[in-house]
Enzyme design. Structure first.
Site, PDB file in Angstrom:
ATOM      1  N   HIS A  57      44.814  39.119  41.529  1.00 35.97           N
ATOM      2  CA  HIS A  57      43.795  39.034  40.478  1.00 35.97           C
ATOM      3  C   HIS A  57      42.472  39.645  40.935  1.00 35.97           C
ATOM      4  O   HIS A  57      41.812  40.360  40.177  1.00 35.97           O
ATOM      5  CB  HIS A  57      43.610  37.569  40.083  1.00 35.97           C
ATOM      6  N   GLU A  60      42.746  43.342  40.777  1.00 39.99           N
ATOM      7  CA  GLU A  60      42.588  43.800  39.386  1.00 39.99           C
ATOM      8  C   GLU A  60      41.110  43.996  39.058  1.00 39.99           C
ATOM      9  O   GLU A  60      40.723  45.007  38.459  1.00 39.99           O
ATOM     10  CB  GLU A  60      43.204  42.777  38.441  1.00 39.99           C
ATOM     11  N   HIS A  61      40.264  43.048  39.460  1.00 40.28           N
ATOM     12  CA  HIS A  61      38.818  43.196  39.241  1.00 40.28           C
ATOM     13  C   HIS A  61      38.284  44.421  39.964  1.00 40.28           C
ATOM     14  O   HIS A  61      37.466  45.182  39.413  1.00 40.28           O
ATOM     15  CB  HIS A  61      38.092  41.944  39.754  1.00 40.28           C
ATOM     16  N   GLU A 137      34.667  32.129  38.219  1.00 39.98           N
ATOM     17  CA  GLU A 137      35.663  32.083  37.146  1.00 39.98           C
ATOM     18  C   GLU A 137      36.630  30.920  37.371  1.00 39.98           C
ATOM     19  O   GLU A 137      36.995  30.206  36.437  1.00 39.98           O
ATOM     20  CB  GLU A 137      36.431  33.407  37.106  1.00 39.98           C
TER      21      GLU A 137
END
Length: 445
Positions: A57, A60-61, A137
């Site tokens: 993840h 991905e950022h 997040e």
């Protein structure tokens, strides 16, 4: 009487395989002058090493944070300046990036995606900044969200060996430990043409577009990532197989989570096979029969007639590379005990085990599933998304098998699935509002 929608036609799907292993699916649709470009990487949280959960993840950022050709955030700015939208998401099994643009500007996607598959910078300062973003997040989506936190705990308790046990976003301590070198090695290991495929849907001419895709992507060597990360020439397929199989569950597990919440909440998880297992279709129908709509079994009994719950749901999560879970959840109504909610849900499950649902009830649910499946593909993005999801499961043609399987489910199949999988070997999570004790919330054993 059965109401059957026409089968989805895939006559316009064209498939190509590049020399470097990159697969391409192109779906021609001239209804509007738009096109969606998606690139799927066969890597998700299931592939992560212990101690580095969340790295898929975070990577991905970082894919939006610059290459040697484009500065940080310039990728999205270029898409927006050309009237398009872009985004990405990470799952347990894969990571997908997409752009939707006017079809005459699809070349922009080819330029941008072919660049960042090989030339990601991963600047140290950007890594630190984005790592902090992901940690925040996680706080907002899980630590500060009691139901999501309970879901995370239930999944973690349900699996003791398979990497599905950790969340896609990762554990906080692991996220904090991820360094630039970790991301670089992970990127070089998995972001390779032979570990990816492209789906394009929209107003394009496949035979013309594939020439452009070959021009941008085919020169990217399939072996470059494995060689540079010191994998001793192991193939991506060998790496992907290195997933621990989950042993058979043998006992019920219970979790009590006390957090600030208005009402008690229940979440039950059962181990089930994944699609396209022969039982997956009956499980899909069973989930819809239990809670899809106000005429469903659980809503009618637990919410409307008994008034024990304010909401209830069931969900079969079968579109995973490995077997996952079947969930049943409910929020207690005001001044009602969550233990009574659980009891009534289990009674309804036993009712199906004792007596199969009617043919009419099952046919209604099958019609709803089929209609939802077909209507969901009415746009370029969703059409490409479904093709990509099934490609991940073993091939986009499985979409036909899915509809055929749903149509063949009988009441006896639904009953058999309930007997086989909705048993006592489950994981039960109960959210207790912090202002109440266990006894006051109806949780005393």
């Amino acid at each position: 009487m059965a109401f059957l929608l026409p089968s989805v036609s895939f006559a316009s799907v064209k498939e190509y395989d590049l020399k470097n292993g990159l697969r391409v699916l192109i779906i021609e649709d001239t209804k509007s002058p738009l096109a969606t470009f998606q690139i799927w990487y066969r890597v998700g949280s299931r592939n992560e090493p212990l101690g580095k959960t969340g790295i898929s993840h975070l990577l991905e950022h970082m894919m939006f944070k610059g290459t040697s050709k484009y500065a940080s955030k310039e990728f999205s700015n270029i898409i927006q300046r050309n009237g398009g939208i872009d985004n990405a998401f990470t799952t347990r099994d894969y990571t997908m990036y997409f752009q939707t643009l006017a079809s005459d500007r699809i070349d922009i996607s080819l330029d941008l995606e072919s660049d960042r598959i090989s030339n990601l910078l991963l600047e140290p300062v950007e890594v630190v900044n984005e790592r902090n973003v992901v940690m925040e997040e996680r706080r907002m989506r899980y630590e500060d969200n009691p139901r999501n936190l309970l879901f995370e705990e239930v999944v973690a308790a349900s699996f003791k060996a398979h990497s599905y046990r950790w969340p896609v976003i990762g554990w906080m301590a692991d996220i904090e430990s991820i360094e630039r070198e970790d991301l670089h090695d992970y990127y070089r290991k998995f972001y390779s043409p032979d570990n990816a495929f492209i789906v394009v849907s929209g107003d394009v001419v496949a035979d013309e577009l594939i020439v452009k895709i070959r021009g941008k992507f085919e020169a990217i060597p399939s072996a470059i990532h494995g060689i540079q990360s010191g994998l001793n020439n192991r193939s991506i397929s060998d790496i992907k197989k290195n997933i621990t199989e989950e042993p058979l569950a043998v006992a019920e597990k219970r979790i009590y989570l006390t957090k600030d919440a208005e009402l008690p909440y229940l979440l039950m998880a059962y181990h089930v096979p994944n699609f396209p297992h022969e039982d997956s279709y009956a499980l899909e129908v069973l989930a819809a029969l239990l809670s899809d709509g106000k005429s469903s079994r659980l809503y009618k009994n637990v919410v409307r007639e008994k008034g024990l719950a304010s909401s209830v749901f069931s969900d079969y999560l079968g579109f995973y590379k490995s077997p996952f879970l079947f969930f049943i959840g409910a929020t207690a109504a005001i001044k009602k005990d969550i233990s009574d909610v659980e009891t009534e849900i289990l009674k309804e499950i036993e009712n199906i085990k004792t007596e199969p649902p009617s043919e009419r009830e099952v046919q209604k649910v099958k019609n709803q599933i089929e209609a939802s499946f077909i209507f969901a593909q009415d746009a370029n993005y969703s059409r490409a998304l479904y093709a990509g999801m099934f490609e991940m499961m073993g091939g986009w043609r499985l979409m036909d098998k899915y509809l055929e399987g749903i149509r063949m489910v009988t009441p006896a199949d639904v009953q058999a699935a309930a007997k086989k999988y909705l048993n006592d070997v489950k994981t039960v999570g109960i959210l207790i509002p912090a202002k109440k004790t266990k006894e006051e919330a109806g949780h005393a054993n």
